[in-house]
Design a protein around this motif. Structure first.
Motif, PDB file in Angstrom:
ATOM      1  N   ALA A 171       0.748  -1.082  -0.051  1.00 17.23           N
ATOM      2  CA  ALA A 171      -0.101  -0.051  -0.181  1.00 17.23           C
ATOM      3  C   ALA A 171       0.966   1.109  -0.046  1.00 17.23           C
ATOM      4  O   ALA A 171       0.456   2.175  -0.511  1.00 17.23           O
ATOM      5  CB  ALA A 171      -0.846   0.088   1.251  1.00 17.23           C
ATOM      6  N   GLN A 172       1.987   1.269   0.850  1.00 15.20           N
ATOM      7  CA  GLN A 172       2.916   2.345   0.906  1.00 15.20           C
ATOM      8  C   GLN A 172       3.395   2.500  -0.531  1.00 15.20           C
ATOM      9  O   GLN A 172       4.048   3.812  -0.810  1.00 15.20           O
ATOM     10  CB  GLN A 172       3.961   1.947   1.816  1.00 15.20           C
ATOM     11  N   GLN A 173       3.614   1.536  -1.347  1.00 12.84           N
ATOM     12  CA  GLN A 173       4.300   1.566  -2.648  1.00 12.84           C
ATOM     13  C   GLN A 173       3.156   1.938  -3.699  1.00 12.84           C
ATOM     14  O   GLN A 173       3.368   1.951  -4.964  1.00 12.84           O
ATOM     15  CB  GLN A 173       4.849   0.424  -3.086  1.00 12.84           C
ATOM     16  N   GLY A 174       1.892   2.352  -3.170  1.00 16.76           N
ATOM     17  CA  GLY A 174       0.905   2.996  -4.103  1.00 16.76           C
ATOM     18  C   GLY A 174      -0.017   1.849  -4.837  1.00 16.76           C
ATOM     19  O   GLY A 174      -0.422   2.174  -5.722  1.00 16.76           O
ATOM     20  N   ILE A 175       0.198   0.642  -4.107  1.00 20.52           N
ATOM     21  CA  ILE A 175      -0.479  -0.271  -4.809  1.00 20.52           C
ATOM     22  C   ILE A 175      -1.950  -0.746  -4.309  1.00 20.52           C
ATOM     23  O   ILE A 175      -2.148  -0.413  -3.002  1.00 20.52           O
ATOM     24  CB  ILE A 175       0.015  -1.884  -4.654  1.00 20.52           C
TER      25      ILE A 175
ATOM     26  N   TYR B  73      -2.938   3.936  -0.019  1.00 22.38           N
ATOM     27  CA  TYR B  73      -2.434   3.403  -1.350  1.00 22.38           C
ATOM     28  C   TYR B  73      -2.363   4.702  -2.210  1.00 22.38           C
ATOM     29  O   TYR B  73      -1.455   4.854  -3.096  1.00 22.38           O
ATOM     30  CB  TYR B  73      -2.921   2.354  -1.804  1.00 22.38           C
ATOM     31  N   GLY B  76       0.386   6.899  -0.971  1.00 20.60           N
ATOM     32  CA  GLY B  76       1.653   6.160  -1.258  1.00 20.60           C
ATOM     33  C   GLY B  76       2.250   6.765  -2.853  1.00 20.60           C
ATOM     34  O   GLY B  76       3.506   6.694  -2.913  1.00 20.60           O
ATOM     35  N   LYS B  77       1.379   7.104  -3.496  1.00 20.29           N
ATOM     36  CA  LYS B  77       2.156   7.552  -4.944  1.00 20.29           C
ATOM     37  C   LYS B  77       2.829   9.004  -4.763  1.00 20.29           C
ATOM     38  O   LYS B  77       3.835   9.106  -5.702  1.00 20.29           O
ATOM     39  CB  LYS B  77       0.864   7.989  -5.674  1.00 20.29           C
ATOM     40  N   ARG B 106       6.221   3.014  -8.941  1.00 23.50           N
ATOM     41  CA  ARG B 106       5.160   3.798  -7.933  1.00 23.50           C
ATOM     42  C   ARG B 106       4.569   4.876  -8.714  1.00 23.50           C
ATOM     43  O   ARG B 106       5.274   5.769  -9.357  1.00 23.50           O
ATOM     44  CB  ARG B 106       5.871   4.290  -6.872  1.00 23.50           C
TER      45      ARG B 106
END
Ligand code: ADP
Ligand code: MG
Lengths: 288, 255
Positions: A171-175, B73, B76-77, B106
């Motif tokens: 999630a922290q990696q934007g997934i 998430y 997170g971007k 990312r």
């Protein structure tokens, strides 16, 4: 006894090459996403029943298989949504969906079993002898495994694996965890339905009870396979359901040749699962 | 630019708020040190910014976006974090290269292309750390030392310059030498890439030496806030005095 068993081997191998897809369908959410999904108990017969109906409608057998897989995949996302959005325990979500599907399958068919008569199947079209059928099924397995292996090495596949291994970092990696969980359950249950559809085309009929016990069967196959192939590398994990399904079917054949009743199989299967767990524990590997 | 307005958080079952109406504005490129005694709410503030906890009330703006309600998430971007807990920074069962690929992808859509095409980029980033990590691209992260994993986590966090970088005692679980090394690389990279940063530390010499701003949090309030030349002139003795001032008031029951 030995000859009985040897006579059963070819049939057993064909059978296991179809069951291998359920074992894969169980493995994908369970091992790659860390999501224990029991929906196979419903999507396997769904694939079978739907495929039978489509064939009776005169739909081409290949198209019928794809449509069955699509239906199974959609149902898989439904189980995932129950877990993700309604926060229902994943095991319970699978049981609920399987239960609902039992009625749905019965409604679809209108009666407990449907026989195919002269409908063409992929086997009647492409493989007349048992040897040819076995080769066809082997090719199908190889195709699906290679596709999955290739997918896992794409960017999407990397994110997919990340979600299963560590949702927090992912999630922290934007997934978007939801998207990949839906994807995994769709994959898994499409495989389950594929298995059901193949089974129906092979045996020439669909039965409402064809899913009973399929999950534990697939789980036993998966765990035997993992014990044999190991799970450290990705290809080992992917090969495990296939190897396990083949080996497990032969163990069953042996048991049957020894004179046990088919109704005793569930006990044998349960014992096998426990035994495999014990072996994995003894080897210091992970448990279910 | 980061704008925090009247951010409050009370955990269920707590009688006192963990954060009581915190406001803070950072300009782009600001490197702000956060100090304060244990339990004062520093990690809670960072976790709220990251999206891990939801605040009760308040406003958070990053650049021209209101991110108060955005899920983890999505933040997170453009928000990265590195934490004390080494396990939280990298995926243990993936290789260094796979972890870095995740960070590299990312903020954009994943494709059906191979993720193995960016290795040369990673080589470059890792060699600048001077920890020989560029030789470990195909090693599983679980097989690395804490310092090495933290270095990877930091590289992941800054591979694409984030709009906001959150560091929560990211050096404190390491041995003194690795800790020193990571801190120096951190400071260098933040300055070089001009990344807006909030860094929690218990190591006062670091808090003095680095950054252009410093805040002290006490019982969920910002009780001390210096920047620019004032921050430059700060000494450890002065900081310790500040600490004692608040601890004493705590003992006397005024806080
Ligand atoms: N998830 C949580 N649930 C309940 N209370 C929490 C949680 N996280 C932090 N707290 C409480 O909030 C307070 C501040 O914690 P924290 O922000 O971790 O402090 P610091 O990082 O400054 O040491 C502590 O009293 C802690 O018990
Ligand atoms: Mg803390």
């Amino acid at each position: 006894m030995l000859t009985t068993w040897i006579n059963l081997i070819p049939i057993g191998i064909m059978q296991s090459l179809m069951i291998a897809f359920v074992a894969l369908g169980v493995m994908i959410p369970f091992r790659l996403l860390n999501f224990a999904d029991l929906t196979s108990e419903g999507t396997f017969p769904l694939g079978g029943c739907l495929c039978a109906l489509l064939l009776l409608q005169g739909i081409h057998p290949i198209l019928a298989i794809f449509m069955s897989m699509l239906a199974g995949g959609l149902i898989g996302t439904f189980t995932a949504m129950l877990h993700l959005k309604l926060r229902i325990n994943s095991l319970l979500a699978g049981i609920i969906v399987s239960t609902i599907l039992y009625s749905v399958n019965l409604r679809l068919m209108g009666k407990p079993n449907v026989a195919l008569f002269n409908q063409s199947t992929i086997f009647s079209l492409f493989a007349s002898t048992d040897t040819h059928k076995t080769i066809l099924l082997l090719v199908l397995n190889a195709l699906v495994l290679c596709a999955m292996y290739a997918f896992l090495h794409t960017e999407k596949g990397l994110r997919f694996r990340a979600v299963g291994l560590n949702p927090q970092v992912s999630a922290q990696q934007g997934i978007n965890l939801t998207r990949y969980t839906l994807m995994g359950l769709a994959f898994g249950n499409a495989c389950n339905s594929l298995s059901g559809a193949l089974m129906v085309q092979m045996q020439g009929y669909a039965d409402i009870g064809m899913g009973v016990g399929i999950l534990i069967h697939a789980l036993a196959a998966l765990m035997i396979g993992e014990t044999l192939t190991g799970t450290t590398r990705l290809w080992q994990q992917l090969l495990a359901p296939f190897v396990g399904a083949v080996v497990y079917q032969q163990i069953q054949g042996l048991v049957m040749a020894m004179g046990l009743q088919p109704s005793d199989f569930k006990m044998v299967t349960g014992a096998m699962v426990l035994l495999t767990l014990a072996i994995q524990l003894w080897r210091g590997k992970r448990l279910v | 630019m980061l704008q925090i307005k009247n951010l409050s958080k009370t955990f269920a079952g707590h009688s006192q708020p963990t954060l009581s109406s915190i406001s803070l504005t950072l300009q782009t490129g600001d490197f702000c040190m956060v100090i304060g005694s244990n339990g004062s709410g520093k990690s809670t503030l960072l976790k709220i910014l990251l999206g891990e906890y939801a605040a009760d009330t308040g406003k958070i703006r990053l650049g021209d976006q209101d991110i108060f309600k955005q899920p983890l998430y999505q933040r997170g971007k453009y928000i990265s974090g590195v934490f004390q807990d080494v396990v939280r920074g990298t995926i243990a069962d993936m290789t260094v290269s796979e972890n870095l690929s995740l960070a590299y992808m990312r903020g954009r859509k994943a494709t059906f292309g191979s993720y193995r095409q960016y290795q040369h980029v990673f080589m470059q980033h890792l060699s600048s750390l001077q920890m020989d990590l560029e030789k470990k691209l195909n090693t599983l992260c679980r097989e690395l030392s804490g310092g090495q994993r933290q270095a990877i986590a930091f590289t992941m966090a800054t591979l694409h310059s984030p709009q906001l970088l959150l560091l929560d005692e990211h050096c404190s679980a390491l041995d003194p030498k690795s800790s020193q090394h990571i801190m120096e690389s951190t400071a260098q990279l933040i300055q070089q890439k001009n990344i807006t940063t909030l860094m929690v530390t218990h190591h006062l010499p670091d808090a003095i030496k680095h950054g252009n701003r410093l805040i002290m949090i006490h019982k969920g309030n910002i009780v001390f806030d210096v920047s620019g030349t004032e921050k430059k002139a700060l000494t450890i003795t002065q900081l310790l005095q500040r600490f004692h001032h608040h601890e004493d008031s705590l003992l006397m029951g005024e806080g």
